[in-house]
Design a protein around this motif. Structure first.
Motif, PDB file in Angstrom:
ATOM      1  N   ALA A   1       0.827  -1.202   0.000  1.00 45.42           N
ATOM      2  CA  ALA A   1       0.000   0.000   0.000  1.00 45.42           C
ATOM      3  C   ALA A   1       0.867   1.260   0.000  1.00 45.42           C
ATOM      4  CB  ALA A   1      -0.931  -0.005   1.207  1.00 45.42           C
ATOM      5  N   MET A   2       1.902   1.282   0.841  1.00 43.41           N
ATOM      6  CA  MET A   2       2.777   2.448   0.924  1.00 43.41           C
ATOM      7  C   MET A   2       3.481   2.706  -0.400  1.00 43.41           C
ATOM      8  SD  MET A   2       5.999   3.220   3.471  1.00 43.41           S
ATOM      9  CE  MET A   2       4.928   3.532   4.865  1.00 43.41           C
ATOM     10  N   CYS A   3       4.042   1.664  -0.989  1.00 41.55           N
ATOM     11  CA  CYS A   3       4.770   1.829  -2.251  1.00 41.55           C
ATOM     12  C   CYS A   3       3.825   2.235  -3.380  1.00 41.55           C
ATOM     13  CB  CYS A   3       5.502   0.542  -2.612  1.00 41.55           C
ATOM     14  SG  CYS A   3       6.838   0.117  -1.466  1.00 41.55           S
ATOM     15  N   ALA A   4       2.608   1.679  -3.380  1.00 39.16           N
ATOM     16  CA  ALA A   4       1.636   2.033  -4.408  1.00 39.16           C
ATOM     17  C   ALA A   4       1.232   3.502  -4.297  1.00 39.16           C
ATOM     18  CB  ALA A   4       0.412   1.130  -4.299  1.00 39.16           C
ATOM     19  N   TYR A   5       1.018   3.980  -3.073  1.00 38.54           N
ATOM     20  CA  TYR A   5       0.732   5.400  -2.867  1.00 38.54           C
ATOM     21  C   TYR A   5       1.833   6.267  -3.471  1.00 38.54           C
ATOM     22  CZ  TYR A   5      -3.123   5.120   0.603  1.00 38.54           C
ATOM     23  OH  TYR A   5      -4.322   4.935   1.239  1.00 38.54           O
ATOM     24  N   ARG A   6       3.086   5.914  -3.160  1.00 34.06           N
ATOM     25  CA  ARG A   6       4.199   6.746  -3.603  1.00 34.06           C
ATOM     26  C   ARG A   6       4.337   6.751  -5.128  1.00 34.06           C
ATOM     27  NH1 ARG A   6       5.027  10.187  -1.803  1.00 34.06           N
ATOM     28  NH2 ARG A   6       6.012   9.700   0.210  1.00 34.06           N
ATOM     29  N   VAL A   7       4.194   5.594  -5.747  1.00 34.66           N
ATOM     30  CA  VAL A   7       4.337   5.519  -7.200  1.00 34.66           C
ATOM     31  C   VAL A   7       3.178   6.242  -7.894  1.00 34.66           C
ATOM     32  CG1 VAL A   7       4.470   3.929  -9.174  1.00 34.66           C
ATOM     33  CG2 VAL A   7       5.688   3.392  -7.062  1.00 34.66           C
ATOM     34  N   PHE A   8       2.002   6.195  -7.297  1.00 35.75           N
ATOM     35  CA  PHE A   8       0.830   6.865  -7.865  1.00 35.75           C
ATOM     36  C   PHE A   8       0.894   8.374  -7.666  1.00 35.75           C
ATOM     37  CE2 PHE A   8      -3.873   7.910  -7.203  1.00 35.75           C
ATOM     38  CZ  PHE A   8      -4.148   8.009  -8.559  1.00 35.75           C
ATOM     39  N   LEU A   9       1.298   8.817  -6.466  1.00 37.33           N
ATOM     40  CA  LEU A   9       1.320  10.241  -6.127  1.00 37.33           C
ATOM     41  C   LEU A   9       2.666  10.591  -5.498  1.00 37.33           C
ATOM     42  CD1 LEU A   9      -2.257  10.553  -4.541  1.00 37.33           C
ATOM     43  CD2 LEU A   9      -1.557  11.335  -6.804  1.00 37.33           C
ATOM     44  N   PRO A  10       3.659  10.908  -6.308  1.00 32.77           N
ATOM     45  CA  PRO A  10       5.027  11.111  -5.799  1.00 32.77           C
ATOM     46  C   PRO A  10       5.165  12.201  -4.740  1.00 32.77           C
ATOM     47  CG  PRO A  10       5.065  10.830  -8.182  1.00 32.77           C
ATOM     48  CD  PRO A  10       3.620  10.951  -7.791  1.00 32.77           C
ATOM     49  N   ARG A  11       4.293  13.218  -4.747  1.00 32.59           N
ATOM     50  CA  ARG A  11       4.405  14.322  -3.790  1.00 32.59           C
ATOM     51  C   ARG A  11       3.598  14.099  -2.515  1.00 32.59           C
ATOM     52  NH1 ARG A  11       1.972  18.512  -4.908  1.00 32.59           N
ATOM     53  NH2 ARG A  11       0.731  17.872  -6.709  1.00 32.59           N
ATOM     54  N   LEU A  12       3.031  12.939  -2.363  1.00 37.91           N
ATOM     55  CA  LEU A  12       2.152  12.660  -1.242  1.00 37.91           C
ATOM     56  C   LEU A  12       2.935  12.437   0.054  1.00 37.91           C
ATOM     57  CD1 LEU A  12      -0.940  11.987  -0.646  1.00 37.91           C
ATOM     58  CD2 LEU A  12      -0.255   9.585  -0.890  1.00 37.91           C
ATOM     59  N   GLY A  13       2.534  13.104   1.139  1.00 36.84           N
ATOM     60  CA  GLY A  13       3.101  12.791   2.440  1.00 36.84           C
ATOM     61  C   GLY A  13       2.538  11.463   2.933  1.00 36.84           C
ATOM     62  N   ILE A  14       3.345  10.696   3.638  1.00 39.53           N
ATOM     63  CA  ILE A  14       2.900   9.397   4.156  1.00 39.53           C
ATOM     64  C   ILE A  14       3.310   9.272   5.617  1.00 39.53           C
ATOM     65  CG2 ILE A  14       3.094   6.892   3.946  1.00 39.53           C
ATOM     66  CD1 ILE A  14       3.575   7.234   0.971  1.00 39.53           C
ATOM     67  N   THR A  15       2.324   9.022   6.474  1.00 38.68           N
ATOM     68  CA  THR A  15       2.543   8.966   7.918  1.00 38.68           C
ATOM     69  C   THR A  15       2.366   7.549   8.440  1.00 38.68           C
ATOM     70  OG1 THR A  15       1.736  11.242   8.179  1.00 38.68           O
ATOM     71  CG2 THR A  15       1.761   9.855  10.149  1.00 38.68           C
ATOM     72  N   VAL A  16       3.266   7.130   9.326  1.00 38.66           N
ATOM     73  CA  VAL A  16       3.138   5.842  10.006  1.00 38.66           C
ATOM     74  C   VAL A  16       3.267   6.102  11.504  1.00 38.66           C
ATOM     75  CG1 VAL A  16       4.105   3.543  10.337  1.00 38.66           C
ATOM     76  CG2 VAL A  16       4.062   4.549   8.056  1.00 38.66           C
ATOM     77  N   SER A  17       2.290   5.650  12.266  1.00 36.00           N
ATOM     78  CA  SER A  17       2.241   5.957  13.693  1.00 36.00           C
ATOM     79  C   SER A  17       2.822   4.833  14.536  1.00 36.00           C
ATOM     80  CB  SER A  17       0.788   6.216  14.120  1.00 36.00           C
ATOM     81  OG  SER A  17       0.094   4.980  14.236  1.00 36.00           O
ATOM     82  N   THR A  18       2.772   5.054  15.856  1.00 35.54           N
ATOM     83  CA  THR A  18       3.286   4.056  16.795  1.00 35.54           C
ATOM     84  C   THR A  18       2.327   2.889  16.989  1.00 35.54           C
ATOM     85  OG1 THR A  18       2.441   5.488  18.556  1.00 35.54           O
ATOM     86  CG2 THR A  18       4.797   5.609  18.080  1.00 35.54           C
ATOM     87  N   ARG A  19       1.254   2.823  16.212  1.00 36.49           N
ATOM     88  CA  ARG A  19       0.444   1.605  16.169  1.00 36.49           C
ATOM     89  C   ARG A  19       1.310   0.429  15.702  1.00 36.49           C
ATOM     90  NH1 ARG A  19      -5.300   1.819  15.387  1.00 36.49           N
ATOM     91  NH2 ARG A  19      -6.153   3.919  15.533  1.00 36.49           N
TER      92      ARG A  19
END
Length: 370
Positions: free
Chosen positions: A285-303
C-alpha cells in the motif's frame, strides 16, 4: 460537487474481476509509466503486486521518488490528547461512548504543562486530538489550547470532529496549520453499521471535511482509512483517489495519507476486523501510494511495531510519531484517562531520532518554512 462524485464512479466497480485479470507484467508496466490513472493505481494494489520481484521493483521506485521529492528526511511529531469524551458509538474504537473507561479533559493549565514537556523533548510538531463531543470540547476550547501550545511548538495539527468552514478558519487563525481525519472506511454501505451512534455516522459530512480544511488554507491535510474495517485494497484505492482529488484542486495544501491498522483497545472487545492486513500488505500500500502520487506525504504511527517502522524508512514514509501516548495528557503528568488504542512502538523521542539516523536518514524537528 466534492469527492463524493468521484467515489460514486467507482463504488460499484468490479474490483474482483480487475484483480483476477491483472498480471505481474501489468504491474511492472505501470511502475515505469509516467502520469498514472486510477486504474493504474489499482493495478499497483493488485495481488500480482506482491510477487517478490515485482514488489522489490515497486519498492525501489518508491524509494527513488521519496528521496527525489522529500530527501532523506523523516519529520517527527507526537500526539496530545486533550479529551476522550465522545458521543459516538464506533464499534472498533476505545472511545466508544458505551465503553466503561476513564474519561478526562485537560484544563488550560494542564495543556500548558503538556506543551512545555513536549517542547523539552525536542518535538516541534504535534497533533491534538479529542473525542467527538462538541459540548465537552467546543471549537473555542480547541482554539484556546492551540494558542497556548503555539508558544511551545511550530506546527499544530487537529484530529477532532467535523466542523464548519467558519470553524476551521477560526482554528487556523488561532494557530492550527494542519488537519487529519480518517474516513475509517470508504465503504458507504458498511459505514452506518460501524457508526450506529453519533454524528460520525454521517458519511458524506465526514467525507467533505478534508476539503473544508483545504479551503481554510491549512498547510497540511492528512486523510486515511482504518485498515481492516473493509478490504484494505479497496479502502487504500479510495484513499488514494481522495488524495489525488485534493492535490489537484488545492495545490496550496500538502496532502498526506496515513496507514493505520486496527489495534487492540480497552473495553469493547467483541469487534473483529473484517479484513486481515499483513505487513506485506502495508508495504505494498505504501509503495503504491508513492508511485501513484510522488508528492504525497505518508505517515506511520506508533500503532506499528518498532522493527517494522524502521524497515519502512526509505520505502515512502515521510512522517512518524514518537514519544506517543493515547491517554489524555501523559506527557507532563499522570494520564487522566484510559487510552484509545494500544501503542506498539514505545520508544522515546531520542530513541526514534537514533533509529532514523541509523537508517541513514535525518530526523526533522522543525520545518524549514516555520
Amino acid at each position: 460537487m466534492g469527492f463524493y462524485e468521484t467515489y460514486k464512479k467507482f463504488k460499484s466497480y468490479d474490483f474482483e474481476s480487475f484483480f483476477e485479470n491483472t498480471t505481474k507484467d501489468d504491474v511492472l508496466r505501470v511502475i515505469e509509466k509516467g502520469s498514472k490513472t486510477p486504474e493504474d493505481f489499482l493495478t499497483l494494489l493488485s495481488p500480482a503486486g506482491q510477487d517478490a520481484d515485482v514488489l522489490e521493483t515497486m519498492a525501489k521506485k518508491s524509494n527513488e521518488l521519496t528521496e527525489s521529492f522529500f530527501g532523506k528526511t523523516i519529520t517527527l511529531f507526537t500526539p496530545l490528547y486533550l479529551s476522550n469524551v465522545c458521543d459516538n458509538g464506533c464499534l472498533y474504537c476505545g472511545f466508544n461512548k458505551n465503553n466503561p473507561v476513564r474519561r478526562g479533559i485537560l484544563s488550560l493549565e494542564e495543556v500548558e504543562r503538556e506543551g512545555k514537556a513536549i517542547n523539552e523533548s525536542g518535538i516541534r510538531h504535534i497533533i491534538i486530538l479529542t473525542g467527538e463531543n462538541r459540548k465537552a470540547t467546543p471549537p473555542e476550547y480547541i482554539a484556546d489550547c492551540a494558542k497556548i501550545l503555539r508558544k511551545y511548538v511550530d506546527s499544530i495539527i487537529i484530529e477532532v470532529y467535523s466542523m464548519s468552514a467558519e470553524e476551521y478558519a477560526m482554528l487556523y487563525n488561532a494557530g492550527v496549520d494542519g488537519f487529519t481525519m480518517f474516513q475509517e472506511t470508504y465503504n458507504e454501505d458498511m459505514f452506518p453499521g460501524l457508526h450506529p451512534i453519533g454524528e460520525k455516522g454521517n458519511y458524506k459530512k465526514r467525507l467533505d471535511s478534508p476539503e473544508l480544511a483545504c479551503m481554510a488554507h491549512y498547510n497540511t491535510v492528512n486523510i486515511g482509512a482504518l485498515l481492516g474495517l473493509d478490504d484494505w485494497r479497496k479502502d487504500t484505492f479510495f484513499t488514494g483517489l481522495h488524495a489525488k482529488y485534493l492535490q489537484d484542486k488545492y495545490p496550496g495544501s500538502d496532502i498526506a495519507v496515513s496507514l493505520p491498522r486496527i489495534c487492540e483497545h480497552e473495553g469493547i472487545t467483541e469487534f473483529e476486523a473484517t479484513c486481515s492486513v499483513k505487513d506485506i500488505d502495508l508495504v505494498q500500500a505504501m509503495c503504491a501510494y508513492r508511485v501513484f502520487l510522488p508528492r504525497l506525504g505518508i505517515t506511520v504511527s506508533t500503532r506499528e511495531p518498532a522493527q517494522l517502522r524502521d524497515k519502512l524508512i526509505g520505502l515512502g514514509v515521510t512522517k512518524m510519531s514518537a514519544g506517543s501516548v493515547t491517554e489524555v495528557g501523559g506527557h507532563a503528568q499522570e494520564a487522566k484517562s484510559d487510552g484509545q488504542f494500544e501503542i506498539t512502538d514505545t520508544r522515546s523521542v531520542k530513541e526514534m531520532e537514533e533509529a532514523i539516523r541509523g537508517r541513514g536518514y535525518q530526523p526533522v524537528f522543525k520545518d524549514w518554512y516555520k
